[in-house]
Structures are given as structure tokens and as C-alpha cells.
Scaffold this active site. Structure first.
Site, mmCIF file in Angstrom:
data_model
loop_
_atom_site.group_PDB
_atom_site.id
_atom_site.type_symbol
_atom_site.label_atom_id
_atom_site.label_comp_id
_atom_site.label_asym_id
_atom_site.label_seq_id
_atom_site.Cartn_x
_atom_site.Cartn_y
_atom_site.Cartn_z
ATOM 1 N N ARG A 17 -32.822 -52.846 30.342
ATOM 2 C CA ARG A 17 -33.727 -53.351 29.303
ATOM 3 C C ARG A 17 -33.199 -54.607 28.642
ATOM 4 N NH1 ARG A 17 -34.995 -48.323 25.437
ATOM 5 N NH2 ARG A 17 -32.738 -48.289 25.236
ATOM 6 N N LYS A 19 -32.919 -56.228 25.059
ATOM 7 C CA LYS A 19 -33.028 -55.922 23.626
ATOM 8 C C LYS A 19 -32.842 -57.225 22.853
ATOM 9 C CE LYS A 19 -30.470 -53.227 25.329
ATOM 10 N NZ LYS A 19 -30.241 -52.910 26.779
ATOM 11 N N ASP A 97 -21.123 -57.609 27.887
ATOM 12 C CA ASP A 97 -21.636 -56.606 26.928
ATOM 13 C C ASP A 97 -20.489 -55.756 26.385
ATOM 14 O OD1 ASP A 97 -21.303 -55.403 29.447
ATOM 15 O OD2 ASP A 97 -23.158 -54.240 29.345
ATOM 16 N N SER A 120 -27.397 -48.318 31.387
ATOM 17 C CA SER A 120 -27.598 -48.165 32.843
ATOM 18 C C SER A 120 -26.335 -47.577 33.445
ATOM 19 C CB SER A 120 -27.856 -49.521 33.487
ATOM 20 O OG SER A 120 -28.839 -50.209 32.787
#
Ligand SMILES: Nc1ncnc2c1ncn2[C@@H]1O[C@H](COP(=O)(O)OP(=O)(O)O)[C@@H](O)[C@H]1O
Ligand SMILES: CC(C)(COP(=O)(O)O)[C@@H](O)C(=O)NCCC(=O)O
Length: 237
Positions: A17, A19, A97, A120
Site C-alpha cells: 500500500r 500511505k 522503511d 507485506s
């Protein structure tokens, strides 16, 4: 919220996704999910800060299409940031990340940390209060585990995992769903138990954080949007 802060858009491009949120002065970020980068509204945006571990080509095209005058900044992992040192010898291989979550942990939480991202993939990273990243773990995420069973076995179908049950399943979907939940819970319980007496706080984030949090009896907390929070700090000199 100051106009300066809200004109800065923070974007976390994960493997599942996208965000995003407008930066804010306070602790709260109003996080939204976008189907694609071009869906993100850019009204009033002067600066875009991006953390990308996926959709490389889409991100490049988006960067080229943003209006001139909008600064576009991509976060990268560095060997050292404000006393925080990366455990990897080749820091460019650490997911940005994970790096940004470490930055946010250091800046906004502090102390010895075990940071768990349930996205994920599942990642675990350890950070000391002195800023030493001690390394971590990478495992498949819940959906990835379910999908891999669905794709690589002839008779195991894939079902969306919805319930929070870990008792032995009575049909294929339950057996997969409960097994995946159980192994994730047990792994994390064991990792947290190893820290007993060591004064670490444990923080769960990511799309499956609340689902797994409900299963874990060891002490832990939920950390919202650590990657976006890290983007708030990573360009500080
Ligand atoms: N509404 C949702 N849409 C997609 N995934 C969801 C949703 N709610 C929970 N999930 C779970 O969260 C995971 C994605 O979490 P997220 O933190 O967004 O990951 P990533 O950063 O890798 O894109 C999915 O793999 C799925 O297991
Ligand atoms: C481990 C990850 C796939 C997690 O990605 P996510 O689940 O947040 O989409 C990502 O951080 C990544 O691609 N890392 C590079 C390898 C590493 O961190 O060692």
C-alpha cells in the site's frame, strides 16, 4: 498546524500500500491510503518526501509529473544519522522503511527499542538508546504466507485472514489462517521474551499490527506510522 508544515507531503510506498499524510506540528498524522501515486492530492504542497521500497518506475514517473516548484525528496539510508548507526556494512541494502522507523524511534520514542513492522513482510529491528542499530530479522508477512501456500500447493486455497483464532482449524482456510497467526505470534512472543531484564520497549507498526497485538501477551505497544514519522526527521541536518 502551520502552513509550512502542512505544505509538506509525506509518502510511504510499501510493497502492498501507499500511505501518505500532510506533515503536522503535533504528534498526530492524518494518514490516508492511495491506490496509486497520481491519486494523491497535491493542492498547496510545496515539498514531497518519499520513502520507497516498491513501485520504482511509478515513483520516477510521478516525480517527473509533479508541478515545477514542488521540491521532491527521496529518503535514503545512511551509515550514520544524528548518532544513529546502521548495522549493515552495506547500508544501501537496508530497506529505507526500516531505516526511517529507526529514525522515528530514536527521535520520538528513545531508549532501547525493538521495532516490529507487520506489513507485506515482517521486519524486526533492534536499536539501543545510544543509537546503535543492532540488526534484525525479515520474515514473510501474514498475507504473503497465506498467498505462498495458495500458490505453491495444489489443494490449499487462499482465503483472506479475518478472524483472530489460533485453535486448530476445521477446514483448509482456517488451518492456513490460524497457522500463520500462530507462527507469527509465537515468533514475536519468543523474541520479546528474550529481552526480559534488558530494558527494551517493543513497538508494533504496519497493516497487521493490531491483529497481532491482540495475540501477544508480552508487554508491547502500537506505534502509528513510523515510516512517515521518520520522513519528518530524515532531512534534518
Ligand atoms: N485494508 C487493507 N489493505 C491491504 N492490506 C491490509 C489491509 N488491512 C490490513 N492489511 C494487512 O496489512 C499488510 C500491509 O500492511 P502495510 O503496512 O500497508 O504494508 P506495506 O508497507 O508493505 O505496504 C497486508 O499485507 C495485509 O496483511
Ligand atoms: C523488508 C522489506 C521488504 C519490508 O517491506 P514492506 O513490508 O514494508 O513493504 C523492505 O524493507 C525491503 O525491501 N528491504 C530491503 C532488504 C533489507 O532491509 O535488508
Amino acid at each position: 498546524m502551520s502552513e509550512h508544515q502542512s505544505s509538506c507531503l509525506l509518502v510511504d510506498i510499501g510493497n502492498t500500500r501507499i500511505k501518505y499524510a500532510r506533515n503536522s506540528d503535533g504528534n498526530h498524522l492524518d494518514v490516508r491510503v492511495a491506490g496509486s501515486l497520481s491519486d494523491i492530492p497535491l493542492n498547496g504542497v510545496r515539498e514531497i518526501r518519499v520513502a520507497a521500497v516498491a513501485r520504482a518506475e511509478e515513483a520516477r514517473n510521478w516525480e517527473e509529473s509533479v508541478p515545477s516548484g514542488v521540491r521532491f525528496k527521496r529518503a535514503v539510508v545512511k551509515p550514520e544519522w544524528h548518532g544513529l548507526t546502521c548495522a549493515y556494512e552495506d547500508c544501501s541494502r537496508l530497506g529505507v522503511d526500516r531505516w526511517l522507523a529507526l529514525l522515528a524511534g530514536r527521535k520520538e520514542i528513545g531508549g532501547n527499542l525493538m521495532l516490529v513492522s507487520l506489513g507485506s513482510a515482517i521486519t524486526v529491528d533492534y536499536l539501543t538508546g545510544e543509537g546503535v542499530h543492532e540488526g534484525g530479522y525479515i520474515l514473510p508477512g501474514l498475507t504473503m504466507m497465506r498467498q505462498s501456500l495458495g500458490q505453491t500447493t495444489a489443494q490449499v486455497g487462499f482465503a483472506e485472514g479475518q478472524n483472530q483464532n489460533i485453535c486448530p482449524g476445521k477446514n483448509t482456510e482456517q488451518c492456513v489462517d490460524h497457522g500463520v497467526l500462530c507462527i507469527t505470534r509465537d515468533f514475536l512472543q519468543q523474541r520479546i521474551a528474550c529481552l526480559r531484564g534488558k530494558d527494551y520497549s517493543v513497538w508494533l507498526s504496519g497493516g497487521d499490527a493490531r491483529l497481532i497485538s491482540a495475540q501477544i501477551t508480552e508487554k508491547h505497544e502500537i506505534a502509528e506510522s513510523l515510516v512517515l514519522r521518520g520522513l519528518r526527521h530524515c532531512f534534518d541536518m
